[in-house]
Each structure stands twice: as C-alpha cells, then as structure tokens.
Motif scaffolding. Structure first.
Motif, short mmCIF file in Angstrom:
data_model
loop_
_atom_site.label_atom_id
_atom_site.label_comp_id
_atom_site.label_asym_id
_atom_site.label_seq_id
_atom_site.Cartn_x
_atom_site.Cartn_y
_atom_site.Cartn_z
N TYR A 122 39.75 40.17 40.65
CA TYR A 122 40.56 40.71 39.68
C TYR A 122 40.88 39.76 38.63
CZ TYR A 122 41.72 44.51 42.78
OH TYR A 122 41.58 45.78 43.66
N GLY A 124 39.35 37.12 35.74
CA GLY A 124 38.33 36.90 34.91
C GLY A 124 38.70 35.88 33.72
N THR A 146 36.77 41.57 35.23
CA THR A 146 37.04 41.83 36.61
C THR A 146 36.70 42.83 37.17
OG1 THR A 146 39.10 43.54 36.03
CG2 THR A 146 39.45 41.03 35.65
N ASN A 154 30.97 42.30 35.71
CA ASN A 154 32.51 42.65 36.24
C ASN A 154 32.55 42.26 37.52
OD1 ASN A 154 30.68 44.52 37.11
ND2 ASN A 154 32.48 46.21 37.04
N GLY A 156 34.51 39.21 38.43
CA GLY A 156 35.65 38.35 38.62
C GLY A 156 35.06 37.01 38.98
N LEU A 191 44.06 38.04 34.34
CA LEU A 191 43.93 38.92 35.99
C LEU A 191 44.50 40.32 35.62
CD1 LEU A 191 44.55 38.58 38.90
CD2 LEU A 191 46.84 38.38 38.53
#
Length: 212
Positions: A122, A124, A146, A154, A156, A191
C-alpha cells in the motif's frame, strides 16, 4: 631470613614514599622559572583509494493524511529524507555504475492496539534526483504505485519482485563519476489504505541499499 627480607623491603618502600613526599614539598616552595613547549602535528589529506558510500539525511519521516480522490481510500503523504551517494575513489573501475534500491516492511501497530499489519504494497513513491552533481549522468527510478492503483507498476514497495530503484548512474559512467563526487535523490512517499483500515499508529522500515 624470608621474614627479614620482607621487613627490609617494606621499610625501603615506605622510606621511598616518605622521601618523595619530602622532596615534593621542598620543590613546591619556590618556583624559579617556567617555559612552554609547542606540540605540532601535520595531518595530511587522505590519499588512499577512497570509497563509494551512501548517507541518508534523517532516520525517520512521518506521513500525514491528505484528501483522497477515491471515497473508498484514505491517503497519506510525506517525503523520503535526501539520500546522498559520494564517490571519493581515486580510481574508478571501467564500466562502473551504482544504484540505490529501496524496499519496505509491513506497517505494524505501535500503540498497543493490536491492529493488523498493513502491507507495504500500500506504500508507493515517486523518486527524483535533487542534486545531479556536475555530470547529470544520474537517473531517478520509476514511480511505484500501490496495490490500490491501476497498473502497470502497482506493486508497492513490498519488494515482491525485488527492491525498487530510487536512483542510478548509467553503465560505463565511471569517467563521469570521477568528475562529480556526489549526487542526491529523494522521493515523494504515499500510502493508500482502504477506508475501513483500523485506526492507530503504525510504523514501517524502508531499507535503502547501495549497489555497484
């Protein structure tokens, strides 16, 4: 015989102590002269092979909540402390290149509430070069979104496929590295968590590693 010798040694030692005390008292009565001695040293500049090293401006950062564009998510942002790579080597190998990679652990509860961990998937970042040195041969890594974002990257900072790139020099840039001896990069951190994430204080460890 042994007892007599022991006694003489004891007397001699005591006599020495008493004599030192008397002499010290006598010399302390009247000072005749003083003089100073300068103690000098020259510390030459290091001329060794030098090192390739990384330093981070701070050992912690805090994310703060901002408005989210998605009503099903909560968003928190912050900044990675500046990461500086310094190269003081007098001889840099041909074809040399370095890279700084990052990977985060899960966010764990720190306030005793027993909240479930939050995956680093979650979390990034958006890397950027803040000081390219004098050569400009240093590149920032790609944005890492994330698991709540759309692709393609995506994943994270959980490091499922390995650590993510913060910044790097180009392969074969050894001659350029010899010209500019330091570079700096940081990143915007974000986040994103579901709105039903348990409230509380959490912490994660973002590990940065320098490779050549």
């Amino acid at each position: 015989m042994r007892k007599a010798v022991t006694s003489r040694v004891a007397v001699a030692t005591l006599g020495g102590i008493l004599l030192a005390g008397v002499a010290g008292a006598a010399f302390a009565d009247e000072e005749q002269q003083t003089d100073d001695v300068d103690v000098n040293v020259v510390i030459e500049e290091l001329t060794g092979p030098g090192t390739l090293a990384m330093t981070v401006a701070d050992d912690a950062t805090t994310l703060a909540e901002v408005d989210s564009d998605d009503p099903t998510e909560r968003k928190f942002t912050g900044t990675l402390p500046s990461v500086t790579v310094s190269d003081t080597r007098t001889s840099i190998p041909e074809g040399a290149a370095w890279a700084v990679l990052g990977q985060a652990s899960a966010f764990v509860s720190t306030d005793g509430g027993g909240q479930p961990d939050i995956s680093a998937g979650y979390l990034g970042w958006v890397p950027r070069v803040v000081d390219p040195g004098e050569t400009y041969e240093v590149l920032a890594g790609d944005t890492v979104d994330t698991v709540l974002d759309d692709g393609p990257n995506n994943v994270g900072l959980e490091g499922v496929a390995g650590p993510e790139l913060l910044a790097m020099t180009l392969n074969g840039s050894g001659s350029a590295q010899a010209v500019s001896d330091s570079w700096a990069a940081d990143a915007d951190l974000f986040l994103k968590v579901p709105v039903d994430t348990a409230p509380g204080a959490y912490t994660s460890v973002l590990t940065l590693s320098l490779f050549e």
